[in-house]
Write a protein that holds these residues in place. Structure first.
Motif, PDB file in Angstrom:
ATOM      1  N   ARG A  57       0.842  -1.189   0.000  1.00 28.14           N
ATOM      2  CA  ARG A  57       0.000   0.000   0.000  1.00 28.14           C
ATOM      3  C   ARG A  57       0.884   1.248   0.000  1.00 28.14           C
ATOM      4  N   ALA A  58       0.748   2.020  -1.067  1.00 30.20           N
ATOM      5  CA  ALA A  58       1.567   3.230  -1.191  1.00 30.20           C
ATOM      6  C   ALA A  58       1.010   4.340  -0.310  1.00 30.20           C
ATOM      7  N   ASN A  59       1.916   5.177   0.208  1.00 28.93           N
ATOM      8  CA  ASN A  59       1.494   6.344   0.978  1.00 28.93           C
ATOM      9  C   ASN A  59       1.904   7.616   0.233  1.00 28.93           C
ATOM     10  N   ALA A  60       1.541   8.763   0.776  1.00 29.62           N
ATOM     11  CA  ALA A  60       1.809  10.040   0.096  1.00 29.62           C
ATOM     12  C   ALA A  60       3.301  10.320  -0.004  1.00 29.62           C
ATOM     13  N   VAL A  61       4.072   9.833   0.976  1.00 27.54           N
ATOM     14  CA  VAL A  61       5.512  10.117   0.993  1.00 27.54           C
ATOM     15  C   VAL A  61       6.194   9.563  -0.250  1.00 27.54           C
ATOM     16  N   ILE A  62       5.748   8.401  -0.700  1.00 29.61           N
ATOM     17  CA  ILE A  62       6.414   7.751  -1.831  1.00 29.61           C
ATOM     18  C   ILE A  62       6.222   8.533  -3.126  1.00 29.61           C
ATOM     19  N   PHE A  63       5.170   9.363  -3.189  1.00 26.48           N
ATOM     20  CA  PHE A  63       4.925  10.166  -4.387  1.00 26.48           C
ATOM     21  C   PHE A  63       5.751  11.459  -4.408  1.00 26.48           C
ATOM     22  N   THR A  64       6.252  11.892  -3.243  1.00 32.42           N
ATOM     23  CA  THR A  64       6.906  13.200  -3.146  1.00 32.42           C
ATOM     24  C   THR A  64       8.088  13.370  -4.094  1.00 32.42           C
TER      25      THR A  64
ATOM     26  N   ARG B 109      -6.036  13.586  -9.143  1.00 36.14           N
ATOM     27  CA  ARG B 109      -6.841  12.485  -9.700  1.00 36.14           C
ATOM     28  C   ARG B 109      -6.258  11.107  -9.408  1.00 36.14           C
ATOM     29  N   ARG B 110      -4.988  10.883  -9.767  1.00 36.69           N
ATOM     30  CA  ARG B 110      -4.432   9.533  -9.705  1.00 36.69           C
ATOM     31  C   ARG B 110      -4.258   9.017  -8.269  1.00 36.69           C
ATOM     32  N   MET B 111      -3.756   9.868  -7.364  1.00 34.34           N
ATOM     33  CA  MET B 111      -3.532   9.404  -5.989  1.00 34.34           C
ATOM     34  C   MET B 111      -4.833   8.974  -5.314  1.00 34.34           C
ATOM     35  N   PRO B 112      -5.916   9.759  -5.400  1.00 38.54           N
ATOM     36  CA  PRO B 112      -7.176   9.279  -4.807  1.00 38.54           C
ATOM     37  C   PRO B 112      -7.675   7.992  -5.450  1.00 38.54           C
ATOM     38  N   GLU B 113      -7.480   7.854  -6.773  1.00 37.59           N
ATOM     39  CA  GLU B 113      -7.915   6.628  -7.453  1.00 37.59           C
ATOM     40  C   GLU B 113      -7.173   5.410  -6.929  1.00 37.59           C
TER      41      GLU B 113
ATOM     42  N   GLY C 165      -6.192   5.056  -3.930  1.00 41.87           N
ATOM     43  CA  GLY C 165      -6.442   4.906  -2.499  1.00 41.87           C
ATOM     44  C   GLY C 165      -5.414   5.585  -1.627  1.00 41.87           C
ATOM     45  N   CYS C 166      -4.726   6.578  -2.165  1.00 43.81           N
ATOM     46  CA  CYS C 166      -3.681   7.286  -1.425  1.00 43.81           C
ATOM     47  C   CYS C 166      -4.104   8.742  -1.245  1.00 43.81           C
ATOM     48  N   THR C 167      -4.180   9.203  -0.034  1.00 46.23           N
ATOM     49  CA  THR C 167      -4.591  10.579   0.242  1.00 46.23           C
ATOM     50  C   THR C 167      -3.381  11.501   0.231  1.00 46.23           C
ATOM     51  N   PRO C 168      -3.375  12.539  -0.612  1.00 48.02           N
ATOM     52  CA  PRO C 168      -2.239  13.488  -0.619  1.00 48.02           C
ATOM     53  C   PRO C 168      -2.110  14.179   0.735  1.00 48.02           C
ATOM     54  N   ASP C 169      -0.878  14.450   1.134  1.00 43.52           N
ATOM     55  CA  ASP C 169      -0.666  15.176   2.383  1.00 43.52           C
ATOM     56  C   ASP C 169      -0.211  16.604   2.071  1.00 43.52           C
ATOM     57  N   VAL C 170       0.086  17.360   3.106  1.00 38.19           N
ATOM     58  CA  VAL C 170       0.446  18.763   2.921  1.00 38.19           C
ATOM     59  C   VAL C 170       1.742  18.905   2.121  1.00 38.19           C
ATOM     60  N   PHE C 171       2.646  17.918   2.227  1.00 39.93           N
ATOM     61  CA  PHE C 171       3.891  17.971   1.458  1.00 39.93           C
ATOM     62  C   PHE C 171       3.617  17.812  -0.036  1.00 39.93           C
ATOM     63  N   SER C 172       2.643  16.977  -0.373  1.00 34.57           N
ATOM     64  CA  SER C 172       2.268  16.809  -1.781  1.00 34.57           C
ATOM     65  C   SER C 172       1.794  18.133  -2.359  1.00 34.57           C
ATOM     66  N   TYR C 173       0.898  18.795  -1.632  1.00 35.28           N
ATOM     67  CA  TYR C 173       0.359  20.067  -2.121  1.00 35.28           C
ATOM     68  C   TYR C 173       1.421  21.168  -2.123  1.00 35.28           C
TER      69      TYR C 173
ATOM     70  N   ALA D 115      -8.690  24.127   0.760  1.00 34.63           N
ATOM     71  CA  ALA D 115      -9.582  24.626   1.813  1.00 34.63           C
ATOM     72  C   ALA D 115     -10.973  24.025   1.705  1.00 34.63           C
ATOM     73  N   GLU D 116     -11.456  23.848   0.454  1.00 33.64           N
ATOM     74  CA  GLU D 116     -12.796  23.295   0.243  1.00 33.64           C
ATOM     75  C   GLU D 116     -12.856  21.809   0.530  1.00 33.64           C
ATOM     76  N   ASP D 117     -11.676  21.165   0.547  1.00 29.41           N
ATOM     77  CA  ASP D 117     -11.624  19.725   0.749  1.00 29.41           C
ATOM     78  C   ASP D 117     -11.890  19.349   2.205  1.00 29.41           C
ATOM     79  N   GLY D 118     -12.051  20.346   3.036  1.00 34.12           N
ATOM     80  CA  GLY D 118     -12.384  20.067   4.433  1.00 34.12           C
ATOM     81  C   GLY D 118     -11.160  19.791   5.272  1.00 34.12           C
ATOM     82  N   ASP D 119     -11.284  18.772   6.131  1.00 39.54           N
ATOM     83  CA  ASP D 119     -10.216  18.477   7.085  1.00 39.54           C
ATOM     84  C   ASP D 119      -9.140  17.549   6.529  1.00 39.54           C
ATOM     85  N   ASN D 120      -9.293  17.085   5.278  1.00 39.94           N
ATOM     86  CA  ASN D 120      -8.317  16.140   4.727  1.00 39.94           C
ATOM     87  C   ASN D 120      -6.915  16.736   4.685  1.00 39.94           C
ATOM     88  N   CYS D 121      -6.789  17.921   4.067  1.00 41.49           N
ATOM     89  CA  CYS D 121      -5.476  18.554   3.957  1.00 41.49           C
ATOM     90  C   CYS D 121      -5.651  20.053   3.769  1.00 41.49           C
TER      91      CYS D 121
END
Length: 662
Positions: A175-182, A203-207, A209-217, A241-247
């Protein structure tokens, strides 16, 4: 312990510990503790028979080297693991590997990947990829291993291999995490492929099953701002900001985009985003405030900068030296010395000590204002406060003395610079050479020029340009050409400034043939002359009676992507008057207006002088219209119409007009 019963990696560990002891990175006490706690099988005296027997069993059974793994972990965490050691230990551990060895192997891979270039490790990331290919045959990689691998592929410039490694993760069921995409996102942004990076995060990370973190953005925001796409970066912040509490966006997110707007020169947009951040309840930090204040000061919006500065204090965000330096620079660039002194006093009152950047800015501004004595006082106080001047400090003060023509103080400061253990560089010596040339002391300028080589500095293009200009001014043209040839022998390519200096020098001293030769040599080298150079050459050609050559040179200007200006046309008009070709004068006037250029006072005076030289004398009405035209741009066409009529009819005035003109 006999040599037969020692583990095969014991000699390597002994060599590593010895190397660390000699380098001072490991104390004897720490080495002893390491041996006792990490390697219980190593004793400073001969072991009991049971221990030797256990070692024999360990070797005979091929049991895993957990002691070695523990030793690797301790060295990695303490920072004592070097790339050479990592390569040795990797070979030994891989020979005795077990499933649990992956953690120690990851530490070894990380050490090699981060290694600086040396005789042993030329390209750390590429070497780490090679080690991974060997390792994967004996032990299953985990997600941390693939993260290291992807980072190495990106670091080695192999982005495609990085994505291939990412695909392998999903194939193996990890299972990949957001860090591996950085590292992938960072490399895409570095290659100006931010749209692809945005597509992956949005698009691709949510597909997958990986949630982007603040470092991704944050990586995306930096990439967009680097490509001057700050508007898109703002949209991304709004989406976060519109995404709520996710990031949700944090202060770093806003700081990145605010800084990007300032670099684009969009001051108002940066200021608006700053207030948007405040409205969303995100408190700024000192980096935010410094960025806002610096940007506002650079556009001289001091009222707004002071407002942010006061808000900063009200919010208990302590200003630092950078904050005060930005405000000081803003007031100094406006020449508001009283305000600058006020800020300096506030800075001192807040316990902030000026650094070398602050001192350099003060000294530079004072010198540019001709206040070298005050700049020297600041320089002396800087030394007294314990802040060491750097080359830029000396350079600013030297340039001030040179501009003022105070050669005594300039040379005294150079001596002080050497006494303080700082050797003059190219910029410093070029200032001295220019100062001597400006004062007409060419021999001393040449002496400094020759000293550069003695000090191990090869004269640069500025050094040669200054000397050549000085020689041309006093007519030592042969010496100027000699230095020109020496410059090319040193591997320096002459630029437009060097050629312009030589062409002007030879033209000024009547050496037209050499000036013409240099001009065409410059063209052959692919150096495009400026409109000033073209105009000077055209003027000389006309004065030499080379009318055809002058016209050819004028026609060459558009071909060389140089647009003739009012001075160019005025020079051509003057030349054709000298040649007595009135039809060409009329044609030039028409051409001048057709390209949108308006004659100026010099043009009209040239027309009057030309007419008088040919015996054509304007009447009173013409003179009055000419005077009116200087005040009203709308009358220029009327004036030119009168000139055309007089030139075409070759009308002569009566004696009354002649008296007026005389």
């Amino acid at each position: 312990m006999s040599s037969r019963t020692r583990p095969p990696w014991l000699k390597k560990l002994k060599r590593i510990i010895g190397r660390r002891l000699r380098s001072g990175s490991l104390t004897p006490e720490a080495a002893s503790l390491l041996c006792d706690e990490v390697l219980p099988s190593i004793q400073r005296r001969s072991p009991q028979p049971a221990v030797s027997a256990a070692a024999d069993v360990w070797r005979a059974d091929g049991r895993p080297s957990w002691e070695l793994e523990r030793f690797i972990g301790e060295c990695f965490r303490s920072g004592d693991l070097g790339p050479e050691d990592a390569l040795d230990l990797f070979d030994e551990l891989l020979h005795r590997t077990r499933p649990g060895s992956i953690y120690a192997l990851n530490q070894l891979l990380t050490t090699v990947a981060r290694a600086q270039v040396s005789s042993t490790v030329r390209e750390g990331p590429a070497l780490a990829v090679s080690l991974f290919n060997r390792m994967v045959k004996k032990v299953a990689p985990n997600i941390a291993t693939y993260t290291i691998l992807i980072s190495c592929c990106c670091g080695a410039g192999c982005l495609n291999l990085g994505f291939a490694a990412l695909g392998q993760i999903f194939k193996t069921g990890l299972r990949a995490n957001a860090v591996i995409f950085t590292p992938l996102l960072r490399t895409l942004c570095a290659e100006k492929r931010t749209s692809d990076a945005v597509n992956i995060v949005v698009r691709r990370m949510p597909e997958l099953g990986c949630t982007p973190d603040v470092f991704s953005y944050t990586t995306l925001l930096k990439g967009l701002c680097a490509e001057n796409k700050c508007e898109e970066a703002v949209e991304l912040i709004h989406m976060m900001a519109e995404d709520g509490d996710n990031c949700p966006p944090d202060v770093v997110s806003y700081n990145t985009v605010i800084d990007g707007f300032f670099k684009e020169g969009e001051i108002q947009k940066a200021y608006t985003l700053f207030h948007e951040m405040l409205d969303h309840g995100i408190p700024p930090n000192v980096v935010t405030c410094n960025s806002i204040i610096d940007g506002l000061c650079k556009v001289k919006a001091m009222d707004k900068a002071e407002e942010v500065f006061r808000q900063m204090i009200d919010e208990h965000i302590m200003p630092n030296c950078t904050t005060y330096t930005s405000i000081l620079h803003g007031y100094l660039s406006l020449g508001q010395w009283k305000e600058a002194v006020r800020i300096l006093k506030e800075m001192s009152g807040d316990g902030q000590r000026p650094d070398v950047v602050t001192y350099n800015m003060l000294i530079d501004c004072l010198c540019k204002s001709g206040r070298c004595a005050e700049a020297r006082d600041i320089f002396n106080s800087m030394i007294q406060s314990g802040e060491n001047p750097n080359v830029a400090t000396y350079g600013s003060l030297l340039h001030g003395y040179a501009t003022k023509g105070d050669l005594v103080e300039m040379n005294n400061l150079l001596d002080l610079m050497v006494q303080n253990g700082m050797q003059p560089d190219h910029h410093t010596l070029n200032i001295q050479i220019h100062a001597y040339c400006k004062c007409g002391r060419l021999d001393e300028a040449m002496l400094t020029f020759n000293k550069m080589r003695q000090q191990g500095l090869t004269p640069d293009i500025v050094s040669y340009g200054t000397i050549i200009d000085g020689l041309c001014r006093i007519g030592r043209l042969d010496n100027a050409i000699s230095h020109f040839c020496q410059m090319t022998d040193d591997g320096l390519s002459p630029n437009i400034i060097i050629y312009s200096t030589l062409i002007h020098g030879f033209s000024m001293h009547g050496k037209w043939e050499k000036a013409e030769e240099l001009f065409y040599e410059m063209m052959d080298r692919g150096i495009r002359p400026t409109v000033v150079v073209f105009t000077a050459m055209i003027d000389k050609l006309f004065k030499e009676g080379k009318v055809t050559e002058a016209q050819k040179l004028f026609d060459l200007m558009p071909i060389a992507s140089v647009k003739p200006d009012v001075v160019s046309y005025t020079t051509m008009i003057h030349g054709y008057f000298l040649a007595g070709k009135l039809d060409e004068v009329l044609k030039l006037l028409d051409d001048m207006l057709s390209v949108g250029l308006k004659p100026n006072g010099v043009t009209f005076n040239t027309l009057l002088d030309g007419m008088l030289s040919m015996g054509l004398k304007p009447d009173v009405a013409t003179c009055n219209t000419l005077i009116d035209s200087y005040c009203e741009d709308g009358r220029i066409e009327d004036v030119l119409t009168l000139f055309r009529e007089m030139l075409s009819k070759a009308a002569k005035t009566d004696s009354v007009t002649e008296n007026i003109i005389s």
